[in-house]
Design a protein around this motif. Structure first.
Motif, mmCIF file in Angstrom:
data_model
loop_
_atom_site.group_PDB
_atom_site.id
_atom_site.type_symbol
_atom_site.label_atom_id
_atom_site.label_comp_id
_atom_site.label_asym_id
_atom_site.label_seq_id
_atom_site.Cartn_x
_atom_site.Cartn_y
_atom_site.Cartn_z
ATOM 1 N N UNK A 1 49.202 86.005 65.538
ATOM 2 C CA UNK A 1 47.896 86.357 64.975
ATOM 3 C C UNK A 1 47.413 85.461 63.869
ATOM 4 N N UNK A 2 47.394 84.123 64.069
ATOM 5 C CA UNK A 2 46.858 83.267 63.005
ATOM 6 C C UNK A 2 45.360 83.447 62.818
ATOM 7 N N UNK A 3 44.903 83.316 61.585
ATOM 8 C CA UNK A 3 43.472 83.367 61.249
ATOM 9 C C UNK A 3 42.811 84.669 61.724
ATOM 10 N N UNK A 4 43.333 85.823 61.342
ATOM 11 C CA UNK A 4 42.759 87.079 61.836
ATOM 12 C C UNK A 4 41.392 87.381 61.233
ATOM 13 N N UNK B 1 43.234 91.938 55.331
ATOM 14 C CA UNK B 1 43.847 91.487 56.580
ATOM 15 C C UNK B 1 44.120 89.998 56.429
ATOM 16 N N UNK B 2 45.321 89.558 56.782
ATOM 17 C CA UNK B 2 45.707 88.168 56.551
ATOM 18 C C UNK B 2 46.814 87.778 57.524
ATOM 19 N N UNK B 3 47.163 86.488 57.523
ATOM 20 C CA UNK B 3 48.330 86.096 58.308
ATOM 21 C C UNK B 3 49.434 85.617 57.374
ATOM 22 N N UNK C 1 49.543 88.538 62.250
ATOM 23 C CA UNK C 1 48.461 89.207 61.539
ATOM 24 C C UNK C 1 48.995 90.467 60.868
ATOM 25 N N UNK C 2 48.594 90.677 59.633
ATOM 26 C CA UNK C 2 49.089 91.802 58.841
ATOM 27 C C UNK C 2 47.942 92.407 58.025
ATOM 28 N N UNK C 3 48.177 93.589 57.491
ATOM 29 C CA UNK C 3 47.174 94.164 56.596
ATOM 30 C C UNK C 3 47.846 95.068 55.579
ATOM 31 N N UNK C 4 47.184 95.235 54.444
ATOM 32 C CA UNK C 4 47.632 96.170 53.428
ATOM 33 C C UNK C 4 46.450 96.584 52.569
ATOM 34 N N UNK C 5 46.555 97.800 52.049
ATOM 35 C CA UNK C 5 45.491 98.336 51.216
ATOM 36 C C UNK C 5 45.470 97.621 49.866
ATOM 37 N N UNK C 6 44.268 97.445 49.296
ATOM 38 C CA UNK C 6 44.176 96.863 47.955
ATOM 39 C C UNK C 6 43.279 97.694 47.059
ATOM 40 N N UNK D 1 53.691 99.916 60.518
ATOM 41 C CA UNK D 1 54.346 98.740 59.959
ATOM 42 C C UNK D 1 53.684 97.482 60.504
ATOM 43 N N UNK D 2 53.570 96.483 59.644
ATOM 44 C CA UNK D 2 53.127 95.173 60.103
ATOM 45 C C UNK D 2 54.199 94.576 61.007
ATOM 46 N N UNK D 3 53.828 93.640 61.893
ATOM 47 C CA UNK D 3 52.519 93.003 62.001
ATOM 48 C C UNK D 3 51.539 93.772 62.886
ATOM 49 N N UNK D 4 50.244 93.485 62.687
ATOM 50 C CA UNK D 4 49.228 94.014 63.589
ATOM 51 C C UNK D 4 49.354 93.358 64.954
#
Length: 344
Positions: free
Chosen positions: A42-45, A297-299, A313-318, A35-38
């Motif tokens: 985590x700004x500007x990952x 990967x984004x914030x 910081x978070x991520x998800x598959x696209x 689960x997010x967050x990474x």
């Protein structure tokens, strides 16, 4: 009870057990999730993959820190390595933002934004770069290669290679706007003189949130049909509707020609009130350990509060659309489990 009967009973018991075991083996195993967050702060990952490891970094404001891990979904538990601390004074002495780590010509380069502590602000904000020849960027010595010789002040420098050529992207301060500019690189720390071109300006309403006109955080992505893509962040970071936009250029186009680029009229990734995700931006791209999946990967922040603070910081598959452009989908809620990247 004769021997033949006993043998038959043993056979039936063995056959039943084997069939039951085979049935269990045939059932799909539950896939591991995360689960997010990474990282909570985590700004500007930024993430890069090399040699079986992920190297992650984000804005700390006070230094440049790297996290090394074989499983990006577990980066929160990776040890932190502070690899560079700014000098007490000088042009790169304060407000260290948006670091990016790149492997170029067998060496590591860290691009970052900084300003002068004696006169901080946009008028002295530039992109700088460090060099390290060690195999592992969390070790070795970082050498200050100085300021990138951009035409304008600005931030969020990034590098990409295409068709054997190397380019530098950044967000340039031009008047009251932050625009996207590109230039060819002479070497990893030097732009070719007089070749810088502005390729996009904040002309749309969703690029003008928070009382500013801002395009920033440009990142290159190659489309599935060979087209050139630049995904960028739009509006001020404190704007709750901070989002991702995208420029496209056809396969074979010259990226140094402004007319090569077309701006998508709507965001390609934006906040979700339903999922409690706001301020989605400043992204990068990576792949799963086995290279089969693409990950964004984004914030983002959990509240529509009009602030830059609270970005995790978070991520998800696209996936990909039929035309070869990315389909980023909707930002995932912090409470939603996601399958871990394949190969973890």
């Amino acid at each position: 009870m004769n021997g033949r009967f006993l043998l038959r009973m043993v056979y039936l018991v063995w056959a039943y057990g084997f069939a039951s075991f085979s049935s269990l083996e045939a059932q799909p195993r539950a896939q591991a999730t995360f689960q997010n967050p990474l990282r909570n702060d985590g700004p500007d990952p930024w993430v890069t993959r090399h040699g079986g490891y992920y190297y992650y970094t984000n804005t700390t404001g006070r230094n440049l820190t790297l996290w090394k891990t074989s499983a990006l979904s577990d980066v929160r538990n990776a040890p932190a390595a502070v690899v560079w601390t700014p000098p007490a004074s000088g042009p790169n002495s304060a407000e260290l933002w948006a670091p990016e780590l790149h492997r170029l010509d067998g060496k590591w380069y860290l691009y970052y934004t900084a300003t002068d502590k004696a006169s901080p602000g946009d008028n002295t904000r530039y992109v700088f770069v460090l060099e390290n020849s060690a195999a592992d960027p969390t070790t070795g010595t970082w050498t200050d290669k100085g300021r990138m010789n951009t035409k304008y002040t600005g931030l969020d420098g990034s590098v990409f290679e295409h068709d054997g050529k190397r380019y530098f992207l950044y967000s340039a301060y031009v008047g009251a706007q932050s625009v996207l500019a590109i230039a060819p690189l002479l070497n990893p720390w030097t732009l070719q003189a007089n070749k810088e071109v502005i390729i996009a300006r904040p002309t749309l309403k969703w690029e003008q949130g928070g009382g500013r006109q801002i395009l920033e955080g440009p990142e290159f992505l190659l489309g599935r049909r060979g087209q050139l893509l630049v995904v960028y962040s739009a509006s001020a970071c404190w704007d709750d509707n901070y989002c991702l936009g995208m420029l496209t250029a056809p396969k074979g186009a010259d990226p140094l020609q402004a007319q090569s680029w077309t701006k998508m009229p709507t965001p390609v990734f934006k906040p979700s009130a339903q999922n409690g995700v706001w301020g989605t931006g400043h992204n990068c791209f990576t792949t799963s350990p086995d290279g089969r999946e693409n990950w964004l990967v984004y914030h983002a922040k959990p509240a529509a509060d009009g602030k830059c603070a609270g970005r995790s910081a978070r991520m998800q598959r696209f996936g990909w659309k039929p035309d070869g452009t990315p389909d980023f989908g909707v930002p995932v809620s912090l409470s939603q489990p996601q399958p871990k990247p394949s190969g973890e």
